[in-house]
Structure formats: structure tokens, C-alpha cells
Design an enzyme around this catalytic site. Structure first.
Site, PDB file in Angstrom:
ATOM      1  CE  LYS A  22     -93.401 -26.160  28.210  1.00 20.41           C
ATOM      2  NZ  LYS A  22     -92.868 -25.435  27.087  1.00 20.41           N
TER       3      LYS A  22
HETATM    4  N1  GLU Z   1     -93.392 -19.293  24.428  1.00 22.19           N
HETATM    5  C1  GLU Z   1     -92.938 -18.827  25.707  1.00 22.19           C
HETATM    6  C2  GLU Z   1     -92.934 -19.967  26.694  1.00 22.19           C
HETATM    7  O1  GLU Z   1     -93.602 -20.958  26.494  1.00 22.19           O
HETATM    8  C3  GLU Z   1     -93.791 -17.714  26.280  1.00 22.19           C
HETATM    9  C4  GLU Z   1     -93.680 -16.484  25.503  1.00 22.19           C
HETATM   10  C5  GLU Z   1     -94.315 -15.245  26.104  1.00 22.19           C
HETATM   11  O2  GLU Z   1     -95.315 -15.353  26.823  1.00 22.19           O
HETATM   12  O3  GLU Z   1     -93.817 -14.188  25.812  1.00 22.19           O
HETATM   13  O4  GLU Z   1     -92.240 -19.862  27.685  1.00 22.19           O
END
Ligand code: GLU
Length: 281
Positions: A252
Site C-alpha cells: 500500500k
Molecule cells: N482486510 C484484510 C486486508 O485488507 C483482508 C481480509 C481477508 O480477505 O480475509 O488485508
């Protein structure tokens, strides 16, 4: 009928890797007449913001995705995660951990050879060994603490033969010991990614979890939590991660490759989709 989801954390801008994952999850549902959900994983107010969430919506609209509403925002469901934690605590499956990061590092250094799991050194168990009296005194004094999974107690309940299926890697035996006594309730935010994601996937009836292989190891723990909380077991589709030309995982923080900057540079979503290896329209 399959139900998939894309579950970004609004801690920064989305990049090509997110586009890849979201298109895979969306396509999986669409090709099978299923449902596609979007979930905003914004449990950490220090790292997430509504501005970043809005940016995610813009990116996903640009990608041409369509999702059901209302969208679940995890920050609005803290009570759910607290109830799940309570259900574990009532069965003696959590213990308070008063350690700071420094305490843990110091103990790992002191012990010389700390056991390593798949995600790094395992929690060396300092607070697991506190006496009942000391625990009670520190809690009564209001000392800040997280709640950790007592893995041994959990496995004594579930047994060690839990299985899950990965569509690419095949049948897996759950090995939560690779993660050790993980924190399920963080001291700063009152829940954790692991608890919230497992709860929500069950609540939302997700049948097929399409996500990056960076979360493959976490699935060993998620399978255990499903057993402990009486949740159904979805099929997992862990996909490879996109890398940059030097072979590094897209992150990111690398601003150059955000979807926003791609969009502003005039590239079309169809071009991007082709570049990422999806068949043309
Ligand atoms: N919120 C998690 C992330 O952005 C992904 C969660 C998932 O896909 O289990 O890395």
C-alpha cells in the site's frame, strides 16, 4: 449458490493487487450466479479513515464491480466481536496478556531459542504462566491487557484433526500451532482482525473466500475459531500475490501503483484487467 466477498482495510490506497483479488472474487460469484459482498474492515481507528473508505468505493466503481448494499463496516459492529470474545472467554479459552512488545522481545532474547511459527517468533507464554492471584491483582489494578487464545485449551476441546479445503492447494489439516497463542482481543481496539473476519464471514454466509496467499497461514487459526464458535467452514481460494518487476510484493505504501494514480493516468479498467491476465470481454 456461492457467496464471495472483498474485504479491504481502509488503511491506505488500493493497488493493482487489490484489483486482482476483487476481480477474482467478483468473477467467481458472477460466473456461478452467486452473490458478491463488499466489507470494510475498519476496526482500527488509528489506521483507518472514512476518507480512505470513500477512496476505496471510487476505485471499486472504476473497476466496474457491483456489490450488495448495505455494505458491512466492521467499526459499526464492535458488540458482535465482543460477544464472540465473551463466548470464548466464558469457556476459559482466553487469558489476559499484559505484555508490551518490548516485554515479548526481551523474553524471546532471554530464552535464546524461542519457538518460531509461520509468522515469526511465537508468543513465549509469559502471561499464560501467571498465577491466578497475580492475574486477578493486575486486572483489579486496571492494567491494560490484550486477550490471547489459550491454544492448548482450545485444541483440547476441538481435537487436532480439523480440516479445511483450499481450492488451489487441496485439503489441509488445520495447524493453528503455527501461530501459537495469538491475540484475539487487542488492548487498543478491543477486537482483532482474526476474530472479526471469522465472525463476519460466518454471519454474512460467505461460502467461498477468495483472498491472497499471504493469508494462507491465518486460515489455520480461522479454522480453529470456526470450530470453537460453531461457524460453518467456507472453501478457501488463496491466490498468488502480484509482484513488481523486482519480484517484491505490491504494498500500500508504494504510491506509484495505486488504482487512483492508474485511473488518473488515463489507463482503462479493461486494459488493466488484460494486463492482470483476465480474459477479454
Ligand atoms: N482486510 C484484510 C486486508 O485488507 C483482508 C481480509 C481477508 O480477505 O480475509 O488485508
Amino acid at each position: 449458490m456461492p457467496v464471495t466477498r472483498f474485504a479491504p482495510s481502509p488503511t491506505g490506497s488500493l493497488h493493482k493487487g487489490h484489483a486482482y483479488s476483487a476481480w477474482l472474487a467478483h468473477g467467481f460469484a458472477r460466473e456461478r450466479g452467486g452473490r458478491f459482498l463488499l466489507r470494510i474492515e475498519d476496526i482500527d481507528p488509528t489506521r483507518c479513515s472514512s476518507e480512505k473508505t470513500l477512496g476505496i468505493f471510487d476505485d471499486l466503481v472504476w473497476l466496474g464491480l457491483e456489490w450488495e448494499t448495505p455494505v458491512r463496516h466492521q467499526s459499526e459492529h464492535r458488540d458482535d466481536y465482543a460477544a464472540a470474545a465473551r463466548s470464548l472467554a466464558e469457556r476459559g479459552l482466553l487469558y489476559p496478556c499484559f505484555c508490551t512488545r518490548r516485554d515479548i522481545l526481551r523474553e524471546i532474547e532471554r530464552a535464546g531459542q524461542a519457538p518460531h511459527g509461520s509468522e515469526g517468533p511465537l508468543y513465549p507464554g509469559l502471561c499464560r504462566h501467571l498465577s491466578g492471584d497475580e492475574r486477578a491483582a493486575r486486572l483489579a489494578a486496571g492494567e491494560p491487557h490484550a486477550l490471547r487464545l489459550d491454544l492448548a485449551a482450545a485444541l483440547a476441546l476441538t481435537g487436532t484433526d480439523l480440516v479445511w479445503d483450499d481450492a488451489l492447494e487441496g485439503p489441509q489439516i488445520a495447524r493453528p500451532e503455527r501461530l501459537g497463542d495469538v491475540v484475539l482481543v487487542r488492548k487498543d481496539i478491543g477486537t482483532s482482525y482474526h476474530l472479526a473476519v471469522v465472525h463476519d464471514d460466518a454471519l454474512q454466509g460467505i461460502t467461498d473466500i477468495v483472498r491472497g496467499v499471504d493469508l494462507f497461514e491465518a486460515t489455520h487459526l480461522h479454522r480453529l475459531l470456526q470450530a470453537l464458535l460453531g461457524y460453518p467452514v467456507p472453501t478457501y481460494h488463496h491466490h498468488p500475490l502480484l509482484t513488481d518487476p523486482e519480484g517484491r510484493r505490491l504494498a500500500k505504501r508504494d504510491r506509484a501503483i495505486t488504482l487512483r494514480s492508474l485511473r488518473e493516468s488515463g489507463i482503462s479498467p479493461a486494459d488493466l484487467k488484460k494486463e492482470l491476465g483476465f480474459p477479454g470481454p
